[in-house]
Enzyme design. Sequence first.
Site, PDB file in Angstrom:
ATOM      1  N   CYS A  87       0.823  -1.436  -0.013  1.00  0.00           N
ATOM      2  CA  CYS A  87      -0.211  -0.062   0.054  1.00  0.00           C
ATOM      3  C   CYS A  87       0.710   1.357   0.088  1.00  0.00           C
ATOM      4  O   CYS A  87       0.343   2.387  -0.418  1.00  0.00           O
ATOM      5  CB  CYS A  87      -0.861   0.111   1.346  1.00  0.00           C
ATOM      6  SG  CYS A  87      -2.051  -1.451   1.296  1.00  0.00           S
ATOM      7  N   HIS A 126      -3.198   6.749   4.230  1.00  0.00           N
ATOM      8  CA  HIS A 126      -3.604   5.612   3.706  1.00  0.00           C
ATOM      9  C   HIS A 126      -4.935   5.371   3.946  1.00  0.00           C
ATOM     10  O   HIS A 126      -5.475   5.226   4.951  1.00  0.00           O
ATOM     11  CB  HIS A 126      -2.401   4.614   4.092  1.00  0.00           C
ATOM     12  CG  HIS A 126      -3.103   3.407   3.201  1.00  0.00           C
ATOM     13  ND1 HIS A 126      -3.387   3.496   1.836  1.00  0.00           N
ATOM     14  CD2 HIS A 126      -3.098   1.937   3.709  1.00  0.00           C
ATOM     15  CE1 HIS A 126      -3.830   1.976   1.668  1.00  0.00           C
ATOM     16  NE2 HIS A 126      -3.685   1.259   2.557  1.00  0.00           N
ATOM     17  N   ASN A 137     -10.239   0.218   0.273  1.00  0.00           N
ATOM     18  CA  ASN A 137      -8.718   0.289   0.451  1.00  0.00           C
ATOM     19  C   ASN A 137      -8.409  -0.036  -0.890  1.00  0.00           C
ATOM     20  O   ASN A 137      -8.550  -1.501  -1.285  1.00  0.00           O
ATOM     21  CB  ASN A 137      -8.381  -0.550   1.534  1.00  0.00           C
ATOM     22  CG  ASN A 137      -6.619  -0.584   1.681  1.00  0.00           C
ATOM     23  OD1 ASN A 137      -5.907   0.037   0.600  1.00  0.00           O
ATOM     24  ND2 ASN A 137      -6.198  -1.201   2.560  1.00  0.00           N
TER      25      ASN A 137
END
Length: 324
Positions: A108, A245, A277
């Site tokens: 990520c 994030h 996500n």
Amino acid sequence: MLMIGSYRPHRIISNSELAAHLGVDEQWILTRTGISERRFAGPEETVISMSVHAADSALSAAGVSAREVDVVLLATSTHMNQTPAAAPIIASELGCAGPAAFDISAGCSGLAHGVGQATALINSGQAGNVLVIGAEKLSHVVDPDDRGVAPIFGDGAGAVLIGPTENGHIRKTVWGSDGSYARLIRQEPTWETLRAAPATTATPMLRMEGTEVFRWATGAVPQIVERIAIAGEIGLDEVEVFIPHQANLRIIDGVVRKLGWREESVVVADDVRHTGNTSAAALPLAIDDLISSGRAKPGQLALQVSFGAGLSYAGQVFELPRVA
């Protein structure tokens, strides 16, 4: 940063659709993640095609030709071919003139790692314009029956065009990793296991120890944010826009609370609510959402931070760019 481009798949997956499949209440998903819907890519929407769409929109809006791009960096963990990398193919489809092109595997945090690499290349004189792309098709690697993972992830792509400019200055990158936590987000089974018993082993899927990741993030990320602010030579009270994030709204809320930011003082990205996500694509998609919605404006001082498999992390202070 000069410009942000984005691509969001057409298919929207609601909590009610997921809840029916998983045998849970849709409110359980919302309470646990803060996510109400996410996007899943169709067969024709690949990591490569989504990357090309996002990058092309950024280039077009910036008025920069693909032939002026010196480096193409793709952050992804879901390009389904280990070799060749996707970045050279993306560069070719965009019409670039033989740039350096390679993939970044940092989970990520890959996009923020790419921004750090791009800035270093430009500042050292080795590149003029650099395209940094984050693209993921996580719906292909998530077990649809895994209640701990299936509601969280989505698909999409975002591209950041970075070049020499007096505006949109990107400050020093803070990055790092802690491999002692590598097991928390992993592929399972491994390719070695699959090769040893191909007839009896399940397809490799993304597995995550969600509770432990939550504890690590809410404990470590506020400290990382403080380090990013110091590296960017600003105080936390100077941050106008915070782009964490987009892992989970509960993590974001926990980090903001520990940093002592109030709603009226800092705009906090929360694109995760409607996009899920999207791993390496999350930061540019979140920036796109903030500016397109009018919640933030180009030129505002922003701090971004991302974290993921590794466990790895990266972030920077910068001025918000325009969006395509």
